[in-house]
Design a protein around this motif. Structure first.
Motif, PDB file in Angstrom:
ATOM      1  N   ILE A 174       0.823  -1.212   0.000  1.00  0.00           N
ATOM      2  CA  ILE A 174       0.000   0.000   0.000  1.00  0.00           C
ATOM      3  C   ILE A 174       0.861   1.269   0.000  1.00  0.00           C
ATOM      4  CG2 ILE A 174      -1.980  -1.097   1.112  1.00  0.00           C
ATOM      5  CD1 ILE A 174      -1.098   0.192   3.706  1.00  0.00           C
ATOM      6  N   CYS A 175       2.172   1.084  -0.114  1.00  0.00           N
ATOM      7  CA  CYS A 175       3.070   2.232  -0.140  1.00  0.00           C
ATOM      8  C   CYS A 175       3.040   2.927  -1.495  1.00  0.00           C
ATOM      9  CB  CYS A 175       4.515   1.785   0.125  1.00  0.00           C
ATOM     10  SG  CYS A 175       4.884   1.451   1.843  1.00  0.00           S
ATOM     11  N   ASN A 176       3.309   4.220  -1.484  1.00  0.00           N
ATOM     12  CA  ASN A 176       3.571   4.947  -2.721  1.00  0.00           C
ATOM     13  C   ASN A 176       4.884   4.428  -3.284  1.00  0.00           C
ATOM     14  OD1 ASN A 176       4.741   6.993  -4.488  1.00  0.00           O
ATOM     15  ND2 ASN A 176       3.129   8.355  -3.798  1.00  0.00           N
ATOM     16  N   PRO A 177       4.880   3.869  -4.521  1.00  0.00           N
ATOM     17  CA  PRO A 177       6.091   3.249  -5.057  1.00  0.00           C
ATOM     18  C   PRO A 177       7.238   4.223  -5.279  1.00  0.00           C
ATOM     19  CG  PRO A 177       4.393   3.388  -6.743  1.00  0.00           C
ATOM     20  CD  PRO A 177       3.742   3.748  -5.449  1.00  0.00           C
ATOM     21  N   LYS A 178       6.952   5.511  -5.416  1.00  0.00           N
ATOM     22  CA  LYS A 178       8.010   6.477  -5.688  1.00  0.00           C
ATOM     23  C   LYS A 178       8.627   7.057  -4.420  1.00  0.00           C
ATOM     24  CE  LYS A 178       6.361   8.019 -10.231  1.00  0.00           C
ATOM     25  NZ  LYS A 178       5.926   9.192 -11.035  1.00  0.00           N
ATOM     26  N   THR A 179       7.839   7.177  -3.366  1.00  0.00           N
ATOM     27  CA  THR A 179       8.326   7.909  -2.193  1.00  0.00           C
ATOM     28  C   THR A 179       8.377   7.099  -0.905  1.00  0.00           C
ATOM     29  OG1 THR A 179       6.094   8.729  -1.694  1.00  0.00           O
ATOM     30  CG2 THR A 179       7.465  10.089  -3.144  1.00  0.00           C
ATOM     31  N   GLU A 180       7.750   5.930  -0.862  1.00  0.00           N
ATOM     32  CA  GLU A 180       7.635   5.217   0.414  1.00  0.00           C
ATOM     33  C   GLU A 180       8.241   3.815   0.416  1.00  0.00           C
ATOM     34  OE1 GLU A 180       3.513   7.301   2.056  1.00  0.00           O
ATOM     35  OE2 GLU A 180       3.405   5.314   1.132  1.00  0.00           O
ATOM     36  N   ARG A 181       8.166   3.106  -0.699  1.00  0.00           N
ATOM     37  CA  ARG A 181       8.578   1.701  -0.691  1.00  0.00           C
ATOM     38  C   ARG A 181      10.052   1.495  -0.363  1.00  0.00           C
ATOM     39  NH1 ARG A 181       5.420  -1.278  -5.736  1.00  0.00           N
ATOM     40  NH2 ARG A 181       3.410  -1.471  -4.663  1.00  0.00           N
ATOM     41  N   LEU A 182      10.909   2.354  -0.870  1.00  0.00           N
ATOM     42  CA  LEU A 182      12.341   2.152  -0.692  1.00  0.00           C
ATOM     43  C   LEU A 182      12.949   3.063   0.360  1.00  0.00           C
ATOM     44  CD1 LEU A 182      13.486   1.694  -4.406  1.00  0.00           C
ATOM     45  CD2 LEU A 182      12.623   0.004  -2.785  1.00  0.00           C
ATOM     46  N   ALA A 183      12.131   3.880   1.009  1.00  0.00           N
ATOM     47  CA  ALA A 183      12.632   4.822   2.011  1.00  0.00           C
ATOM     48  C   ALA A 183      13.037   4.085   3.284  1.00  0.00           C
ATOM     49  CB  ALA A 183      11.569   5.868   2.320  1.00  0.00           C
ATOM     50  N   THR A 184      14.267   4.288   3.729  1.00  0.00           N
ATOM     51  CA  THR A 184      14.717   3.587   4.934  1.00  0.00           C
ATOM     52  C   THR A 184      13.968   4.052   6.182  1.00  0.00           C
ATOM     53  OG1 THR A 184      16.544   5.169   5.125  1.00  0.00           O
ATOM     54  CG2 THR A 184      17.018   3.054   4.090  1.00  0.00           C
ATOM     55  N   ASP A 185      13.377   5.273   6.146  1.00  0.00           N
ATOM     56  CA  ASP A 185      12.600   5.695   7.315  1.00  0.00           C
ATOM     57  C   ASP A 185      11.223   5.039   7.342  1.00  0.00           C
ATOM     58  OD1 ASP A 185      11.422   7.134   5.257  1.00  0.00           O
ATOM     59  OD2 ASP A 185      11.987   9.102   6.038  1.00  0.00           O
ATOM     60  N   ASN A 186      10.953   4.158   6.391  1.00  0.00           N
ATOM     61  CA  ASN A 186       9.765   3.306   6.427  1.00  0.00           C
ATOM     62  C   ASN A 186      10.162   1.866   6.697  1.00  0.00           C
ATOM     63  OD1 ASN A 186       7.055   2.488   6.225  1.00  0.00           O
ATOM     64  ND2 ASN A 186       7.227   2.097   4.029  1.00  0.00           N
ATOM     65  N   GLY A 187      11.310   1.664   7.327  1.00  0.00           N
ATOM     66  CA  GLY A 187      11.765   0.298   7.548  1.00  0.00           C
ATOM     67  C   GLY A 187      12.400   0.074   8.903  1.00  0.00           C
ATOM     68  N   LEU A 188      12.364  -1.178   9.340  1.00  0.00           N
ATOM     69  CA  LEU A 188      13.065  -1.643  10.527  1.00  0.00           C
ATOM     70  C   LEU A 188      13.820  -2.907  10.145  1.00  0.00           C
ATOM     71  CD1 LEU A 188      10.187  -1.446  13.187  1.00  0.00           C
ATOM     72  CD2 LEU A 188      12.016   0.243  12.857  1.00  0.00           C
ATOM     73  N   LEU A 189      15.009  -3.083  10.670  1.00  0.00           N
ATOM     74  CA  LEU A 189      15.731  -4.338  10.470  1.00  0.00           C
ATOM     75  C   LEU A 189      15.455  -5.218  11.678  1.00  0.00           C
ATOM     76  CD1 LEU A 189      17.659  -5.709   8.440  1.00  0.00           C
ATOM     77  CD2 LEU A 189      19.537  -5.034   9.940  1.00  0.00           C
ATOM     78  N   LEU A 190      14.718  -6.308  11.440  1.00  0.00           N
ATOM     79  CA  LEU A 190      14.262  -7.167  12.520  1.00  0.00           C
ATOM     80  C   LEU A 190      14.695  -8.601  12.298  1.00  0.00           C
ATOM     81  CD1 LEU A 190      10.580  -5.858  12.764  1.00  0.00           C
ATOM     82  CD2 LEU A 190      12.469  -5.262  14.296  1.00  0.00           C
ATOM     83  N   ASN A 191      14.776  -9.364  13.379  1.00  0.00           N
ATOM     84  CA  ASN A 191      14.946 -10.804  13.228  1.00  0.00           C
ATOM     85  C   ASN A 191      13.611 -11.390  12.749  1.00  0.00           C
ATOM     86  OD1 ASN A 191      13.387 -12.180  15.620  1.00  0.00           O
ATOM     87  ND2 ASN A 191      14.418 -10.391  16.517  1.00  0.00           N
ATOM     88  N   ALA A 192      13.662 -12.608  12.244  1.00  0.00           N
ATOM     89  CA  ALA A 192      12.487 -13.204  11.592  1.00  0.00           C
ATOM     90  C   ALA A 192      11.288 -13.309  12.541  1.00  0.00           C
ATOM     91  CB  ALA A 192      12.839 -14.583  11.035  1.00  0.00           C
ATOM     92  N   PHE A 193      11.527 -13.596  13.815  1.00  0.00           N
ATOM     93  CA  PHE A 193      10.423 -13.729  14.780  1.00  0.00           C
ATOM     94  C   PHE A 193       9.723 -12.393  14.986  1.00  0.00           C
ATOM     95  CE2 PHE A 193       8.814 -13.357  19.113  1.00  0.00           C
ATOM     96  CZ  PHE A 193       7.956 -14.440  19.186  1.00  0.00           C
ATOM     97  N   HIS A 194      10.486 -11.360  15.274  1.00  0.00           N
ATOM     98  CA  HIS A 194       9.874 -10.062  15.543  1.00  0.00           C
ATOM     99  C   HIS A 194       9.335  -9.410  14.269  1.00  0.00           C
ATOM    100  CE1 HIS A 194      12.043 -10.267  19.517  1.00  0.00           C
ATOM    101  NE2 HIS A 194      10.831  -9.892  19.868  1.00  0.00           N
ATOM    102  N   ASP A 195       9.906  -9.745  13.139  1.00  0.00           N
ATOM    103  CA  ASP A 195       9.336  -9.272  11.876  1.00  0.00           C
ATOM    104  C   ASP A 195       7.924  -9.805  11.705  1.00  0.00           C
ATOM    105  OD1 ASP A 195       9.331  -8.383   8.929  1.00  0.00           O
ATOM    106  OD2 ASP A 195       9.103 -10.556   8.747  1.00  0.00           O
ATOM    107  N   ARG A 196       7.738 -11.083  11.986  1.00  0.00           N
ATOM    108  CA  ARG A 196       6.410 -11.698  11.879  1.00  0.00           C
ATOM    109  C   ARG A 196       5.442 -11.078  12.891  1.00  0.00           C
ATOM    110  NH1 ARG A 196       2.946 -14.089   8.419  1.00  0.00           N
ATOM    111  NH2 ARG A 196       1.693 -15.710   9.414  1.00  0.00           N
ATOM    112  N   ALA A 197       5.917 -10.860  14.113  1.00  0.00           N
ATOM    113  CA  ALA A 197       5.062 -10.262  15.142  1.00  0.00           C
ATOM    114  C   ALA A 197       4.679  -8.832  14.757  1.00  0.00           C
ATOM    115  CB  ALA A 197       5.785 -10.275  16.487  1.00  0.00           C
ATOM    116  N   PHE A 198       5.608  -8.085  14.189  1.00  0.00           N
ATOM    117  CA  PHE A 198       5.348  -6.710  13.766  1.00  0.00           C
ATOM    118  C   PHE A 198       4.367  -6.693  12.604  1.00  0.00           C
ATOM    119  CE2 PHE A 198       6.492  -2.710  11.584  1.00  0.00           C
ATOM    120  CZ  PHE A 198       6.442  -1.822  12.651  1.00  0.00           C
ATOM    121  N   ASP A 199       4.564  -7.592  11.654  1.00  0.00           N
ATOM    122  CA  ASP A 199       3.686  -7.673  10.488  1.00  0.00           C
ATOM    123  C   ASP A 199       2.257  -8.037  10.885  1.00  0.00           C
ATOM    124  OD1 ASP A 199       3.310  -7.852   7.499  1.00  0.00           O
ATOM    125  OD2 ASP A 199       2.830  -9.927   8.015  1.00  0.00           O
TER     126      ASP A 199
END
Length: 258
Positions: A174-199
């Motif tokens: 649902i991100c804007n492909p030009k301004t949001e998808r690749l922006a690092t301020d729209n990301g977190l680096l997580l381990n697989a467990f917490h990534d799933r919990a966050f998602d």
């Protein structure tokens, strides 16, 4: 030797390779850089420097790592301006130019296909083009987060690459492909467990970058509880572009289970 300026086509081909490589791979000894240098009749050092100059203008990485020469080509800045305008269209054009440059049979570079790796099962046509473009974008996003978070999960500090996931705060689809998808301020680096919990909305982060656990998760008095044991702890912040408040707000309001 007469200095030969880079053309816009060569710059776009280098831009495509930049999107594919991890920062640590931008080195004159890297085989893909050597291959592109051969294709362009340039030295590997020149191609590596070109990629560092592109990196020096990358808003997702500009505050961390090595940068290129201060007098780099204006094309290295303009390629990012063009990306802001064209987004995925520029990615596709650049990948095509990289493919064309390295497909010259006289150069004997048929084995150089960084954008084709692991894509053999995807059929030809528009579906394949879209899949390649998405794979490249996702690789660039992951590489940017690995660099920003120093290759460590921002919750646990885990640094095993295979367990680390580049997680979007506001979901990719649902991100804007030009301004949001690749922006690092729209990301977190997580381990697989917490990534799933966050998602799944079982955890979120608040505006102070502290972890919050959903009360839909039963509280356990267990030191090995990987959810509640982190409740209230602050994440390790990236070296560049902290998570943007508007993305955090979206996750709090739409994804997080109240």
């Amino acid at each position: 030797m007469t200095r030969r300026n880079w053309t816009i086509e060569e710059t776009r081909a280098a831009f495509a390779l930049y999107l594919l490589l991890e920062p640590s791979q931008i080195d004159k000894r890297n085989s893909d850089i050597i291959a592109l240098a051969t294709a362009l009749d340039r030295t590997p050092s020149a191609v590596a420097l070109k990629l560092w100059n592109i990196a020096a203008n990358d808003a997702n990485r500009v505050e961390s790592g090595r940068v290129g020469m201060s007098h780099g080509s204006k094309l290295d800045k303009e390629i990012w301006i063009e990306y802001d305008s064209k987004g995925d269209e520029l990615v596709s054009e650049s990948l095509d130019l990289l493919n064309q440059a390295t497909a010259d049979p006289d150069k004997k570079l048929d084995s150089f296909r960084p954008i084709e790796r692991n894509l053999e099962s995807i059929p030809e046509g528009q579906e394949r083009i879209a899949a390649v473009r998405q794979r490249v974008n996702q690789r660039y996003f992951r590489n940017s987060l690995l660099s920003a978070y120093h290759n460590k999960c921002c919750i646990t500090g885990i640094s095993i690459p295979r367990l680390l996931v580049a997680s979007h705060i506001k979901p990719w689809n649902i991100c804007n492909p030009k301004t949001e998808r690749l922006a690092t301020d729209n990301g977190l680096l997580l381990n697989a467990f917490h990534d799933r919990a966050f998602d799944q909305g079982l955890i979120t982060i608040d505006q102070q970058y502290k972890i919050r656990v959903s009360h839909t998760v039963k509280h356990k008095q267990d030191p090995l509880d990987w959810l509640w044991s982190f409740d209230g702890a602050e994440i390790d912040l990236p070296s560049v572009k902290k998570p943007k408040k508007e993305f955090i707000e979206y996750h709090n309001d739409v994804i997080f289970l109240k």
